[in-house]
Design a protein around this motif. Structure first.
Motif, mmCIF file in Angstrom:
data_model
loop_
_atom_site.group_PDB
_atom_site.id
_atom_site.type_symbol
_atom_site.label_atom_id
_atom_site.label_comp_id
_atom_site.label_asym_id
_atom_site.label_seq_id
_atom_site.Cartn_x
_atom_site.Cartn_y
_atom_site.Cartn_z
ATOM 1 N N ASP A 119 1.217 -5.602 13.099
ATOM 2 C CA ASP A 119 0.953 -4.330 12.280
ATOM 3 C C ASP A 119 2.085 -3.849 11.651
ATOM 4 O O ASP A 119 2.162 -3.220 10.563
ATOM 5 N N TYR A 123 2.169 -2.333 7.967
ATOM 6 C CA TYR A 123 2.063 -0.944 7.567
ATOM 7 C C TYR A 123 3.434 -0.460 7.207
ATOM 8 O O TYR A 123 3.656 0.349 6.522
ATOM 9 N N GLU A 165 0.953 3.436 15.474
ATOM 10 C CA GLU A 165 -0.280 4.151 15.960
ATOM 11 C C GLU A 165 -0.576 5.274 15.091
ATOM 12 O O GLU A 165 -1.885 5.523 14.715
ATOM 13 N N LYS A 168 -2.022 4.392 11.578
ATOM 14 C CA LYS A 168 -3.258 3.945 11.726
ATOM 15 C C LYS A 168 -4.036 4.998 11.840
ATOM 16 O O LYS A 168 -5.302 5.162 11.166
#
Length: 259
Positions: A119, A123, A165, A168
């Protein structure tokens, strides 16, 4: 024959974690007494660490890659992402100050769960073209913005997990701007308030916008910061930016460059 008469520790002269001892040695040779001195030192070296600092809230800073890459000051990887990417997670004070750490700690990325690591690559990519150092941006952000703040100071893994987190949680900002503000990256200029209103219409919180200049001195949208309180809940950052004051001057125009 030689015998140690006494040993004393020098008062108030030790460096941090350093013991210094003076020894007076008495020698007896052919019935005569001679004295001499020796010094012993014990030094214990500690790993450098940054003192813990205070903060009021977190700022998750996302940047538009094309606005970072089209200034002429950096060479970026190709292709340039066509979505907002993470710049960093910055603990801040309510007075607007970004408090920073001074650390050289390097993170052991093998401790991260593979899904988190993947991730991060999506990101939170390093946009600058480098040779075999994709972790440079992550190291820099943790050393400067995570290593001296609780709870990240002793848990570097948590810093990266929370950043991903929250990225997202925010979701696709480009879709958000198009859906609520009919704004798209097409090299046109839009009102600053239009960006703010589009995001507020989706999240119900006001972000903080930052601009920079493309080649030729064109003012453009560069970054959008989303603010979280210390309990990780979204909060309004307030309408303040370096693009112009949208409350006093509601018509500043900024370019949203095509990726």
């Amino acid at each position: 024959m030689a015998m140690e008469a006494e040993a004393t520790t020098a008062p108030d002269m030790a460096l941090a974690d350093t013991d210094i001892n003076w020894h007076r040695i008495v020698h007896q040779i052919h019935g005569r007494t001679y004295e001499s001195e020796s010094i012993t030192m014990k030094v214990r070296v500690k790993a450098p660490s940054s003192p813990q600092k205070e903060y009021d809230y977190f700022s998750l800073v996302l940047r538009w890659p094309k606005s970072f890459c089209n200034t002429g000051s950096v060479t970026c990887t190709s292709p340039i992402p066509d979505y907002f990417t993470v710049h960093g997670l910055w603990p801040q004070l309510y007075n607007g100050q970004i408090t920073t750490c001074y650390s050289t700690i390097r993170v052991n990325y093998s401790e991260l769960d593979s899904s988190v690591f993947n991730d991060m690559k999506h990101y939170w990519p390093d946009l600058i073209a480098r040779h075999n150092d994709r972790e440079r941006l992550w190291n820099h952000e943790y050393q400067k913005h995570g290593s001296c703040f609780s709870p990240f100071q002793t848990q570097s893994r948590f810093y990266f997990e929370k950043t991903v987190e929250m990225a997202k949680q925010i979701g696709n900002v480009t879709d958000m701007l198009l859906d609520k503000g009919k704004i798209q990256p097409d090299d046109r200029k839009y009102r600053l308030r239009a960006f703010e209103n589009a995001i507020f219409g989706h999240l119900k919180f006001i972000p903080r916008l930052r601009c920079n200049y493309a080649r030729g001195g064109i003012l453009q949208l560069h970054e959008i910061a989303f603010c979280f309180n210390r309990n990780w809940a979204l909060m309004s950052c307030g309408r303040n930016s370096n693009c112009g004051n949208s409350q006093v001057q509601p018509r500043p125009l900024v370019m949203f460059p095509r990726p």
